[in-house]
Design an enzyme around this catalytic site. Structure first.
Site, short mmCIF file in Angstrom:
data_model
loop_
_atom_site.label_atom_id
_atom_site.label_comp_id
_atom_site.label_asym_id
_atom_site.label_seq_id
_atom_site.Cartn_x
_atom_site.Cartn_y
_atom_site.Cartn_z
N SER A 158 -21.44 41.34 35.50
CA SER A 158 -20.55 40.24 35.09
C SER A 158 -19.51 39.83 36.12
CB SER A 158 -19.83 40.61 33.80
OG SER A 158 -20.69 40.45 32.70
N SER A 173 -20.52 37.49 32.73
CA SER A 173 -19.56 36.98 31.78
C SER A 173 -18.26 36.45 32.41
CB SER A 173 -19.19 38.08 30.77
OG SER A 173 -18.49 39.13 31.41
N LYS A 179 -8.83 37.43 33.47
CA LYS A 179 -9.90 37.26 32.49
C LYS A 179 -9.35 37.54 31.09
CE LYS A 179 -14.71 38.80 31.73
NZ LYS A 179 -15.81 39.71 32.17
#
Lengths: 493, 96
Positions: free
Chosen positions: A180, A156, A78
């Site tokens: 998330s 997210s 990420k």
């Protein structure tokens, strides 16, 4: 033979160890899949040369024997994780051009275990969002599709979820502040675990809300989550909240069954207006665990309804402090200044240009709730309610409950752009089942459990006792096997 | 309850060091008010005698030895700066 990029981590590990496959072949298959999947906008910084270099090193290590489980496994990272020499900008314009001089602890542990980083993954800006629509790179797209609409992979960690679901990598790192990891996992038919607060070091991960943030793996199976989580966990002196506890062998704990384990069903999670499909999925999940020998009990978590408002005081308050460091001085974007502009104008213009609307909104809400005159009314009150929310869980666990079963999300994936005109609070409701877990610092896992009537994946969440990721993964695998979720998105990209 | 007016929105933007154009302040005030209204449910909860949470896990923060463990790398520290000169971060004039 099966396309190597579609293997699970466990399958690939075994094939690599037997010499049926090389890390270079596996990495090349993933790189090819990534290049063919630009329509998903999951990988936003690709690192093919670095990946092949690490794959070659992994092959050498595998040949020498006794390589760790993650050796040679291609993963996505990420964009929130700082990776040495590789762009790391938390999907924000304000970190444009930032190339860290250091590596986050979690990505360093994966690297040292031999994992192969393929590149950086899309996400909501500073991890603030539930649809991956606040990213400076544009929307990430869900590989699942049932009509003409492009669907959100959730957020997210939307790029991580999309990449794992579309077989672009075998696993990905995510982070979870209010859901998330778990919400995008549920939206894409993948597995995502947020461990207990303190299990994974936060050092080198761009901070959003430091008392809530935790990293975790996103994978295609529970076994893979166990393997990858183990490589990510462990004490780190660089993070003062990192737990100095031994990391169990999570994979070895699988397969113990759930006979005699007590699973709680919290009545407050039965929300008004909950879609009947979600309610049925939840009931089916409880039946599966009962059939496997668990005892299902009704429990009460009375402060559940206050979790979202508590979260939306505490998280923005911490964010407003953490994001104060983006001032145009040390890294990233600095606004062009007009004649006579001083340092205050530099800060104000840089932050106005660099932060997107949702980040600006949360920084300002946080600033407000921390400001003189409102600190007690909002921030301190929220911290007190947080104590009560955690106490609810403590009570239930003290009564002998081993894990708690809930839906992961209030709906299946929605269309990109569908929430644009909605009140921000409507978007926040996505986190209704997940956010309590962060407030209480507990481990939580999302497991794919079925499809809705349109054919989109739905997930269930299991919440565990603090530090009992091993027991939680074991229960999750029982649920995974009983649900028998094997669907994959049909390739359209 | 506490509706945020344009004046308060301007003050919050200033405290947050985010430039908000004058014509966008009313919309910002409206958005912030909506979010705060949502938070006001917390007023219903009886929190008498409840300690505000400081740490979610009951553990004492680790202490470390007060020694220098890293340093002497100004080039690396400045490598991402938008404007670095002679070993320093450069900013517009701060003191008149």
């Amino acid at each position: 033979m099966t396309q190597p990029n579609t293997l699970t981590i466990a399958q690939a590990r075994d094939a690599l160890r037997k010499g049926e496959l090389t890390a270079v072949e596996l990495t090349e298959a993933c790189l090819k899949a990534i290049d063919a999947a630009d329509a998903l906008n999951a990988f936003v910084h690709k690192t093919p040369e670095l990946a092949l270099e690490r794959a070659r090193a992994a092959d050498a290590r595998l040949a020498a024997g006794a390589a760790p489980s993650m050796c040679g496994i291609p993963v996505g990272i990420k964009d929130l994780f700082c990776t040495e020499g590789v762009a790391s900008q938390a999907a924000s314009h304000i970190l444009n051009g930032f190339r860290p001089e250091y590596e986050s602890t979690v990505s360093a542990q994966l690297r040292d275990a031999g994992a192969v980083m393929l590149g950086k993954l899309n996400m909501d800006e500073f991890a603030m969002g539930s649809s991956n629509e606040t990213s400076t790179y544009g929307d990430a797209v869900n590989p699942w599709k049932v009509d003409d609409r492009r669907l959100t992979p959730g957020g997210s960690s939307g790029g991580s979820a999309a990449a794992v679901a579309a077989d672009l990598c075998l696993g990905a790192t995510g982070t979870d502040t209010g859901g998330s990891i778990r919400q995008p996992a549920a939206f894409t038919g993948t597995v995502g675990i947020k461990p207990t607060y303190g299990r994974c070091s936060r050092w080198g991960i761009v901070a959003f809300a430091s008392s809530l943030d935790q990293a975790g793996p996103m994978t295609r199976t529970v076994r893979d989550a166990a393997i990858m989580l183990e490589a990510m966990c462990g004490h780190d002196p660089m993070d003062s909240t990192s737990a100095d506890l031994p990391v169990p062998d999570f994979e070895a704990a699988l397969g113990a069954g759930v006979k005699g384990r007590k699973i709680g069903i919290p009545r407050e999670y039965r929300m008004e207006g909950m879609p009947s499909e979600i309610e049925k999925l939840w009931a089916d999940g409880a039946d599966m665990l009962r059939d496997a020998g668990a005892e299902i009990v009704d429990i009460s978590l009375p402060h559940t309804k206050y979790a979202l408002p508590t979260y939306y005081v505490i998280a923005p308050a911490e964010a407003s402090s953490n994001l104060a460091r983006y001032d145009g001085v040390r890294y990233g974007h600095r606004a062009k200044l007009a004649q006579g502009d001083g340092i205050t104008e530099m800060y104000e213009k840089t932050r106005a240009e660099g932060f997107g609307p949702e980040v600006q909104r949360r920084v300002m809400i946080g600033t407000y709730v921390l400001s003189a005159g409102f600190y007690d009314a909002y921030y301190n009150r929220a911290r007190k309610v947080r104590t009560l929310i955690k106490r609810d869980f403590d009570t239930v666990f003290a009564d002998g409950v081993d894990a708690i079963l809930t839906p992961a999300t209030p709906s299946a994936a929605f269309g990109l752009g569908e929430m644009v005109d909605a009140d921000p609070v409507q978007m926040y409701l996505n986190d209704v089942f997940t956010v309590t877990v962060n407030l209480a610092g507990l481990p939580g896992i999302a497991v794919p459990a079925g499809l809705d009537r349109q054919g989109l994946p739905l997930g269930l969440q299991l919440i565990g006792r603090p530090w009992d990721e091993a027991g939680l993964l074991n229960t999750a695998q029982v649920l995974e096997e009983a649900a028998g979720f094997v669907s994959k998105p049909a390739k359209w990209w | 309850m506490s509706r945020i007016d344009t004046e308060t929105a301007r003050k919050v933007a200033k405290l947050a060091r985010i430039a908000v154009p004058e014509d966008q302040l009313p919309a910002l005030a409206g958005e912030l008010s909506n979010i705060l209204t949502f938070m006001e449910q917390l007023g219903e909860v009886d929190v008498d005698g409840v300690e505000p949470m400081t740490s979610v896990t009951p553990m004492r923060l680790k202490r470390r030895d007060d020694t220098v463990t890293a340093g002497s790398m100004p080039d690396r520290i400045l490598s991402n700066a938008p404007d670095a000169r002679e070993g320093f971060f450069a900013v517009p004039k701060v003191v008149e």
